[in-house]
Design a protein around this motif. Sequence first.
Motif, short mmCIF file in Angstrom:
data_model
loop_
_atom_site.label_atom_id
_atom_site.label_comp_id
_atom_site.label_asym_id
_atom_site.label_seq_id
_atom_site.Cartn_x
_atom_site.Cartn_y
_atom_site.Cartn_z
N LYS A 47 0.83 -1.06 -0.06
CA LYS A 47 0.10 -0.08 -0.02
C LYS A 47 0.82 1.23 0.01
O LYS A 47 0.99 1.77 0.95
N PHE A 48 1.51 1.57 -1.10
CA PHE A 48 2.18 2.92 -1.25
C PHE A 48 1.45 4.01 -1.14
O PHE A 48 0.40 3.90 -1.80
N VAL A 49 1.75 5.00 -0.42
CA VAL A 49 0.90 6.27 -0.38
C VAL A 49 2.04 7.49 -0.56
O VAL A 49 3.22 7.38 -0.43
N TYR B 28 9.92 6.22 -0.26
CA TYR B 28 8.70 5.69 -0.56
C TYR B 28 7.98 5.65 1.01
O TYR B 28 8.58 5.35 2.01
N PHE B 29 6.80 5.83 0.90
CA PHE B 29 5.98 5.34 2.04
C PHE B 29 5.04 4.32 2.08
O PHE B 29 4.38 4.33 0.83
N LEU B 30 4.80 3.51 2.99
CA LEU B 30 3.57 2.51 3.00
C LEU B 30 2.55 2.64 4.31
O LEU B 30 3.27 3.14 5.31
N ASP B 31 1.36 2.64 3.82
CA ASP B 31 0.38 2.89 4.91
C ASP B 31 0.22 1.59 5.75
O ASP B 31 -0.05 0.41 5.18
N TYR B 32 0.48 1.62 6.93
CA TYR B 32 0.39 0.52 7.98
C TYR B 32 -0.73 0.64 8.82
O TYR B 32 -0.84 0.02 9.88
N TYR B 47 2.27 5.22 9.23
CA TYR B 47 3.10 5.02 8.01
C TYR B 47 4.42 4.24 8.11
O TYR B 47 5.21 4.95 9.38
N THR B 48 5.07 3.81 7.13
CA THR B 48 6.59 3.56 7.52
C THR B 48 7.32 4.17 6.30
O THR B 48 6.77 4.54 5.15
#
Lengths: 55, 160
Positions: A47-49, B28-32, B47-48
């Motif tokens: 889930k990239f944001v 990049y960011f990932l929604d956790y 986010y991470t």
Amino acid sequence: MEVKDKINKTLNSKGATIFKKMLEDKDAISKHLKKGGKLSELKDKFKFVKPLSTN
Amino acid sequence: MLSPYQLTEPDDFSYEFVTSQEVHYQIYFLDYSAMFVDYPDVSKFIYTFNIDVISGNEKSAFTDERIGITVVEVFKKFFAKIENVIVYVCDTTDEKHYARKRKFDSWFWKYNDGNIIKEDGIAIIEGIEIINALLVQKDNPKLNEIIFAFKDLNNKVGEK
């Protein structure tokens, strides 16, 4: 005391599942990029944001 | 006065910058959020963050202060939304995670203007230590709950 320390080291942290998943995701994405892959190829798996404010 | 590198947006998933030594970084960011459902007060904006070298010689950039300035600039933009929270883990695959942590920490303490609070943690997973950290805006209305949740995640099962 030594026995207690040993037992403590074998117990997982409460967030073990979360941190393990984060580490596995990070490793998988990093390996993909190092092979020349693009993040867009992983968009269905992670889930990239883009949360940065442009102001 | 050193300036951050120009941040570009090559796609819908990441940010990039290129150093004067031609080292190409991707952020990049990932929604956790979904993984923090046990902490409903804090789970909405978690986010991470990761940064990878995608081309160039990473060693040549080790002393480049502008990289740290750029990363902190990214954080400033991220925390413009006060509710945002970052939780990240250090890569342990090549045994260099302590060196990476030291580098990241030196950037943070040098260039953070005091608006971002950092908490460090060490989680135990199957006997292995996983270094992790929390970054949160000091004015986040759920600051205490977020820090409590983060510390709780690093506690061993059965600890309070």
